[in-house]
Design an enzyme around this catalytic site. Structure first.
Site, mmCIF file in Angstrom:
data_model
loop_
_atom_site.group_PDB
_atom_site.id
_atom_site.type_symbol
_atom_site.label_atom_id
_atom_site.label_comp_id
_atom_site.label_asym_id
_atom_site.label_seq_id
_atom_site.Cartn_x
_atom_site.Cartn_y
_atom_site.Cartn_z
ATOM 1 N N SER A 108 -4.469 -5.129 7.193
ATOM 2 C CA SER A 108 -4.078 -4.324 8.357
ATOM 3 C C SER A 108 -3.363 -5.117 9.453
ATOM 4 C CB SER A 108 -5.274 -3.630 9.025
ATOM 5 O OG SER A 108 -5.958 -2.811 8.125
ATOM 6 N N ASN A 127 -10.692 -6.891 7.491
ATOM 7 C CA ASN A 127 -9.844 -5.850 8.088
ATOM 8 C C ASN A 127 -9.622 -6.165 9.562
ATOM 9 O OD1 ASN A 127 -8.388 -3.590 8.677
ATOM 10 N ND2 ASN A 127 -9.872 -2.125 7.843
ATOM 11 N N LYS A 176 -7.849 2.723 -2.838
ATOM 12 C CA LYS A 176 -8.135 2.634 -1.399
ATOM 13 C C LYS A 176 -8.737 3.965 -0.979
ATOM 14 C CE LYS A 176 -7.778 -0.171 1.987
ATOM 15 N NZ LYS A 176 -6.770 -0.085 3.027
ATOM 16 N N GLU A 180 0.805 -1.226 0.000
ATOM 17 C CA GLU A 180 0.000 0.000 0.000
ATOM 18 C C GLU A 180 0.835 1.272 0.000
ATOM 19 O OE1 GLU A 180 -3.984 0.148 1.655
ATOM 20 O OE2 GLU A 180 -3.108 1.298 3.286
ATOM 21 N N GLU A 207 -14.676 -5.023 1.888
ATOM 22 C CA GLU A 207 -13.988 -5.115 3.186
ATOM 23 C C GLU A 207 -15.000 -5.346 4.306
ATOM 24 O OE1 GLU A 207 -10.828 -2.257 4.238
ATOM 25 O OE2 GLU A 207 -12.088 -1.824 5.984
HETATM 26 O O1 LIG Z 1 -4.522 3.082 8.878
HETATM 27 C C1 LIG Z 1 -5.211 3.849 9.568
HETATM 28 O O2 LIG Z 1 -4.725 4.594 10.463
HETATM 29 C C2 LIG Z 1 -6.691 3.946 9.367
HETATM 30 C C3 LIG Z 1 -7.439 4.731 10.216
HETATM 31 C C4 LIG Z 1 -8.804 4.849 10.021
HETATM 32 C C5 LIG Z 1 -9.416 4.172 8.983
HETATM 33 C C6 LIG Z 1 -8.676 3.380 8.130
HETATM 34 C C7 LIG Z 1 -7.320 3.257 8.312
HETATM 35 N N1 LIG Z 1 -6.541 2.501 7.474
HETATM 36 C C8 LIG Z 1 -6.973 2.047 6.210
HETATM 37 C C9 LIG Z 1 -6.464 0.745 5.867
HETATM 38 O O3 LIG Z 1 -7.272 -0.047 5.434
HETATM 39 C C10 LIG Z 1 -5.018 0.395 5.990
HETATM 40 O O4 LIG Z 1 -4.291 1.412 5.394
HETATM 41 C C11 LIG Z 1 -4.609 -0.905 5.346
HETATM 42 O O5 LIG Z 1 -5.428 -1.951 5.698
HETATM 43 C C12 LIG Z 1 -3.150 -1.224 5.723
HETATM 44 O O6 LIG Z 1 -3.027 -1.331 7.115
HETATM 45 P P1 LIG Z 1 -1.603 -1.359 7.822
HETATM 46 O O7 LIG Z 1 -0.814 -2.456 7.158
HETATM 47 O O8 LIG Z 1 -1.887 -1.672 9.241
HETATM 48 O O9 LIG Z 1 -0.996 -0.036 7.604
#
Ligand SMILES: O=C(O)c1ccccc1NCC(=O)[C@H](O)[C@H](O)COP(=O)(O)O
Length: 276
Positions: A216, A185, A115, A54, A164
């Site tokens: 995530s 998620n 996204k 991402e 999602e």
């Molecule tokens: O990533 C955040 O802080 C966030 C906060 C509020 C709503 C959505 C958020 N993230 C969106 C995503 O879906 C993530 O960017 C994606 O799944 C990647 O997650 P990560 O690997 O933990 O950065």
């Protein structure tokens, strides 16, 4: 504010309010999509863990903002073995843009996910993407279009909807609209807490013919293994790739680094694969 919104973290309420205000695109997009399931199979055949890397300049849970050229970051992710890319297009809270996505999709051959927090059909026309995220929790609510309508419209544009979910009820809604690509998620958008157990609890209820992503909170090779053992066809990873050397991080999480070590070879480079 409705009862469901009341349960969201303030940052997420703000994201949702901005999403409702955002205008749609102009002309109807018409996408000749690069197939995500084909890209996942190609990565598996190549011995790489299918990772959707991402491009996430910042977020409500990240400190600071990464200001490098997003196209250069995307190219490093593909060189590191990413199967597909996820590009934040949300401007106010994630530092993204539709222009970033347009430039990245032009520069790489792998499927690209938009996204964002799409809540109305017209917003699907803001930019062409191979995959588009539809977050079940935010749809079928006052002021938003239905998941079913958005799903149908995204497909009519040629895009592959990634639905999602975070709960069993959302998973049922995703399967009811015929979702072929589902992301669980691990981040609870109510509290913004991450629990990899979320994926482990929901994955057994996802039919085998669905392409299933763990989203995530994946930060290490051990997390990758844990999500794969629980049934993830692919992983969506943002922060752990964006934090530091993007190519090295992608190589580590896709298993390309280990493969290089086995071969004693520093020349393994990935350029993507033909997924149309
Ligand atoms: O990533 C955040 O802080 C966030 C906060 C509020 C709503 C959505 C958020 N993230 C969106 C995503 O879906 C993530 O960017 C994606 O799944 C990647 O997650 P990560 O690997 O933990 O950065």
């Amino acid at each position: 504010m409705n009862a469901n919104e009341d349960k969201l973290a303030p940052e997420v309420r703000s994201i949702l309010a901005a999403a409702r205000e955002r205008s749609g695109g102009g002309a109807t997009v018409d996408v000749d999509a690069r197939s995500f399931p084909v890209a996942v199979r190609a990565a598996e055949a190549d011995g790489r863990v299918p990772v959707v890397a991402e491009v996430k300049p910042t977020s409500p849970t990240t400190e600071g903002e990464r200001t490098d050229d997003p196209v250069a970051l995307a190219e490093e992710m593909v060189a590191g073995g990413a199967t597909a890319l996820s590009v934040l297009t949300e401007p106010e809270h994630f530092g993204g843009s539709t222009e970033n996505l347009r430039r990245i999709r032009e520069a790489v051959d792998v499927p690209v996910l938009r996204k964002d927090f799409v809540v109305r059909e017209a917003q699907l026309d803001a930019v062409a993407s191979d995959l588009v995220l539809l977050i079940a929790r935010f749809l079928d609510e006052p002021g938003t279009d239905s998941l079913a309508a958005l799903y149908e419209t995204a497909e009519a544009r040629g895009s592959q909807p990634l639905v999602e979910v975070h709960t069993r009820e959302e998973l049922e809604r995703a399967l009811d609209v015929g979702a072929e690509i589902v992301g669980v998620n691990n981040r609870d958008l109510g509290e913004l807490e991450v629990d990899l157990g979320t994926f482990e609890r929901l994955a057994p209820d996802v039919p085998d013919d669905v392409t299933l992503l763990a989203e995530s909170g994946v930060t290490s090779v051990d997390d990758v293994r844990r999500m794969r053992r629980a049934g993830a066809d692919a992983l969506l990873i943002g922060t752990a790739i964006m934090d530091g050397d993007v190519r090295a991080n992608t190589e580590r999480l896709t298993g390309v680094e280990a493969e290089k070590g086995r071969r004693g070879d520093a020349t393994v480079t990935h350029t993507g694969s033909d997924t149309r």
